[in-house]
Design a protein around this motif. Structure first.
Motif, mmCIF file in Angstrom:
data_model
loop_
_atom_site.group_PDB
_atom_site.id
_atom_site.type_symbol
_atom_site.label_atom_id
_atom_site.label_comp_id
_atom_site.label_asym_id
_atom_site.label_seq_id
_atom_site.Cartn_x
_atom_site.Cartn_y
_atom_site.Cartn_z
ATOM 1 N N LEU A 1 -16.360 -48.817 48.741
ATOM 2 C CA LEU A 1 -15.520 -49.560 48.861
ATOM 3 C C LEU A 1 -15.331 -50.202 50.610
ATOM 4 O O LEU A 1 -15.147 -51.165 50.057
ATOM 5 N N GLN A 2 -16.409 -49.866 51.502
ATOM 6 C CA GLN A 2 -16.833 -51.191 51.971
ATOM 7 C C GLN A 2 -17.629 -52.511 51.440
ATOM 8 O O GLN A 2 -17.571 -54.227 51.592
ATOM 9 N N ARG A 45 -15.023 -54.090 49.566
ATOM 10 C CA ARG A 45 -13.418 -54.702 50.475
ATOM 11 C C ARG A 45 -14.056 -56.839 50.736
ATOM 12 O O ARG A 45 -13.719 -56.975 51.129
ATOM 13 N N ASP A 46 -15.744 -56.204 51.157
ATOM 14 C CA ASP A 46 -16.671 -57.338 52.249
ATOM 15 C C ASP A 46 -17.742 -57.267 51.519
ATOM 16 O O ASP A 46 -18.627 -56.774 51.716
ATOM 17 N N ALA A 103 -12.396 -49.966 57.683
ATOM 18 C CA ALA A 103 -11.027 -50.885 56.958
ATOM 19 C C ALA A 103 -11.266 -50.558 55.130
ATOM 20 O O ALA A 103 -10.391 -50.789 54.769
ATOM 21 N N ALA A 104 -12.809 -50.151 55.244
ATOM 22 C CA ALA A 104 -12.899 -49.746 53.260
ATOM 23 C C ALA A 104 -11.849 -48.911 53.024
ATOM 24 O O ALA A 104 -12.131 -49.864 51.876
ATOM 25 N N THR A 144 -8.651 -50.812 51.363
ATOM 26 C CA THR A 144 -8.817 -51.650 49.995
ATOM 27 C C THR A 144 -8.853 -50.699 48.926
ATOM 28 O O THR A 144 -9.006 -51.880 47.235
ATOM 29 N N ARG A 151 -5.930 -51.553 45.388
ATOM 30 C CA ARG A 151 -6.427 -52.574 45.040
ATOM 31 C C ARG A 151 -7.582 -52.304 43.478
ATOM 32 O O ARG A 151 -6.929 -52.875 42.700
ATOM 33 N N MET A 152 -8.470 -51.466 44.115
ATOM 34 C CA MET A 152 -9.836 -51.467 43.631
ATOM 35 C C MET A 152 -9.280 -50.725 42.215
ATOM 36 O O MET A 152 -9.856 -50.702 41.641
ATOM 37 N N ALA A 192 -11.289 -56.403 45.278
ATOM 38 C CA ALA A 192 -11.550 -56.261 46.708
ATOM 39 C C ALA A 192 -10.152 -56.153 47.619
ATOM 40 O O ALA A 192 -9.714 -56.699 46.322
#
Ligand SMILES: Nc1ncnc2c1ncn2[C@@H]1O[C@H](COP(=O)(O)OP(=O)(O)OP(=O)(O)O)[C@@H](O)[C@H]1O
Length: 583
Positions: free
Chosen positions: A555-556, A559-560, A569-570, A573, A576-577, A583
């Protein structure tokens, strides 16, 4: 492809019945010989009785001939029974295998009619008792009749042979003329069958949206196409069947006339009796051939059904039951997996590679049509790998015998399918229900209160396709079935699609419980709830593996991609994923 010289399963099953075929041949021989009783009788009456004018001889001969006919009748019945028993044995041996193969194709999602397959099986089974088969067994007697005619007079012999050749020509022409319309009729029947099957499965939708009439019209179009080609085929075959019967009758008269001509020229050994005998032998010689011609459509139907079934069994090979394997623990290894839907070449999964240890939970996400369901089918061994392997405890799942592996696997398909029966039967997979396992599975998915509220409890019927249950209840029952007996590997395809919040909480709890006892989970999902219990996350897109790893890390990363962001923050996201974004 079948290797050259390799005998198909159906042929092998038929060949394994050699003792029956031999006995059939023996009985047919005896029946054929006894069939000459009337000829012998005639011969004796014309010769011995007329010469001796003895009533006693006539009486004895009549008695002996009657006895011969009685024995012939008895042997005929015996042969019928033998072939009936053979057809039953063949059916008992092959129907489960054909059914399993048919289910294999159905599971692949390809258009397929199981009822058509079963009707093919019936055509093959019924051919065992078809007069055409008996006629084949009586062909040696035709040969014997021909030899006897030759012994009476070579002229008659050649005439009879010419008649036989003509009859064979009629059979060949029959085959030529009726083959195309018969095949067309068979294709039409198949299409009408398949259409009826599909519409029956969708009866509810059709009924509620008023589609019945248009669907019926389409079915009628197919059905009438089939009926027209069937009528055409019967007409074509019928014309020559009549010709073949006429030929058989004509043969008797031609031989009678020829014998009379030979007699007038003093060229017929045996005297006037031979007039009748040669005529009778000539007719008899053609009986099996006439029978074959008249049964032609049954022969074509049998041949078509046999070939189709051979194709089906070749496509879904029998699994090797020779070496039972130890129960799997749930270690799943996917190696460079490339998958195409069963029977097709087009790849829907390309190069998947991951590994799960027993007790790990994998969430599979990706947009619609990214290959999640295809992966589920490959993991369960329903779709074979075009390249690469799916290994459960090191063993290729596709080649593992399904009956042996089944109890160690749990599967919740996207479209829940329940089978007409009780709750207990459905949850226990129609095996002998184990009370403890039943209760555990029901409790795991939070069904025990609902079941306790039913007057029949676990014996309550679910109805056809689970029609007596709500959508959420159906999904929970199917989930309980997937978890029944704590399988080593459980594959859930969108398990929470029909569940309410309580249902979803029960599902996550159940996953937690079974995970702690070593069950490995693969869960296809569009929703984020499952991510809270998953150890690993696999992201698919257009059949390819976009990412795989520990859930939080993936996830991380998504996102990034640069790796600069923080882990906290993961989860944000995820939504959307799951819709297909990265992302
Ligand atoms: N039986 C089949 N025959 C041919 N193609 C198929 C078959 N089943 C699936 N496919 C194709 O395989 C691809 C992946 O389909 P799949 O059902 O695996 O996607 P999915 O990720 O499960 O989709 P969804 O989230 O909508 O259920 C699609 O392009 C689909 O058209």
């Amino acid at each position: 492809m079948k290797a050259a010289g390799e005998v198909s399963e159906l042929r092998a099953a038929a060949l394994d019945m050699r003792p029956m075929w031999r006995m059939g041949l023996l009985l047919s021989g005896a029946i054929g010989l006894l069939g000459f009783a009337s000829t012998v009788y005639m011969f004796q009456v014309y010769g011995r009785v007329v010469d001796s004018r003895s009533v006693t001889t006539l009486l004895m001969l009549t008695l002996a001939t009657t006895a011969a006919f009685a024995v012939m009748e008895l042997l005929d019945k015996l042969r019928q029974r033998l072939f009936w028993a053979g057809s039953l044995r063949f059916d008992l041996r092959m129907t489960p295998r054909v059914y399993q193969a048919s289910m294999g194709v159905l599971a692949s999602g390809r258009p397929h009619s199981t009822s058509r397959v079963m009707s093919d099986m019936r055509s093959v089974r019924e051919f065992f008792v078809n007069p055409a088969l008996t006629a084949l067994f009586e062909l040696p007697m035709s040969l014997l009749a021909l030899v006897l005619i030759f012994m009476i007079s070579p002229v008659l012999g050649w005439a009879a042979l010419f008649g036989g050749a003509l009859q064979t020509l009629v059979a060949w022409m029959n085959q030529r003329i009726s083959r195309a319309p018969l095949q067309e009729a068979q294709r039409g029947a198949q299409e009408a069958h398949r259409y009826a099957d599909v519409t029956l499965r969708n009866a509810q939708v059709m009924h509620s949206m008023g589609m019945l009439e248009s669907v019926l019209r389409r079915w009628q179009e197919r059905q009438s196409r089939f009926l027209v080609s069937q009528a055409r085929a019967s007409e074509a075959a019928g014309a020559l069947t009549a010709a073949s019967k006429t030929l058989q009758q004509l043969m008797g008269s031609v031989l009678l006339g020829l014998s009379a001509w030979l007699l007038l020229g003093n060229n017929l050994a045996g005297g006037p009796a031979m007039l009748i005998i040669s005529s009778v032998l000539g007719g008899r010689m053609l009986v099996p051939l006439t029978q074959l011609v008249s049964q032609w459509s049954a022969i074509v139907t049998f041949a078509g059904a046999f070939t189709r079934l051979e194709g089906l069994l070749r496509e879904i090979p029998a699994r090797d039951r020779s070496m039972p394997l130890p129960p799997p623990k749930g270690e799943l290894r996917v190696e460079q997996l490339h998958v195409a839907p069963l029977g097709l070449q087009q790849l829907v999964l390309r190069g998947l590679q991951f590994h799960l240890t027993p007790g790990q939970v994998l969430a599979v996400v990706g947009p619609s049509a990214s290959g999640k369901t295809s992966l589920a089918k490959a993991l369960l061994g329903a779709w074979p790998a075009q390249a690469g392997k799916v290994r459960l405890d090191g063993v290729d799942v596709f080649s593992w015998d399904k009956d042996e592996l089944g109890p160690y696997l749990g599967y919740l398909p996207q479209e829940v399918e329940l089978i007409d029966g009780t709750l207990a039967e459905n949850i226990a997979r129609f095996g002998q229900p184990d009370a403890l396992k039943l209760q555990e599975a029901a409790a795991l998915v939070g069904l025990q209160e609902f079941i306790a509220s039913l007057s029949q409890g676990y014996d309550a019927p679910v109805g056809r396709d689970g029609a007596l249950l709500s959508g959420g209840q159906r999904q929970r029952v199917a989930l309980a079935r997937a978890l029944y007996g704590r399988p080593a590997l459980v594959v859930l395809d969108e398990p929470n699609s029909s569940l309410d919040e309580i249902g979803e909480a029960a599902l996550l709890r159940a996953i937690g419980v079974l995970k702690s006892t070593g069950t490995t989970f693969v869960i296809n999902t569009h929703r984020t709830g499952v991510l809270s219990v998953s150890d690993r996350l696999l992201v698919l897109r257009e059949g390819a593996q976009l990412a795989f790893g520990p859930t939080v890390e993936v996830l991380q990363k998504l996102r990034d991609p640069s790796g600069a962001g923080g882990q906290a923050a993961a989860p944000a996201t995820a939504p959307r994923m799951l819709q297909g974004g990265t992302a």
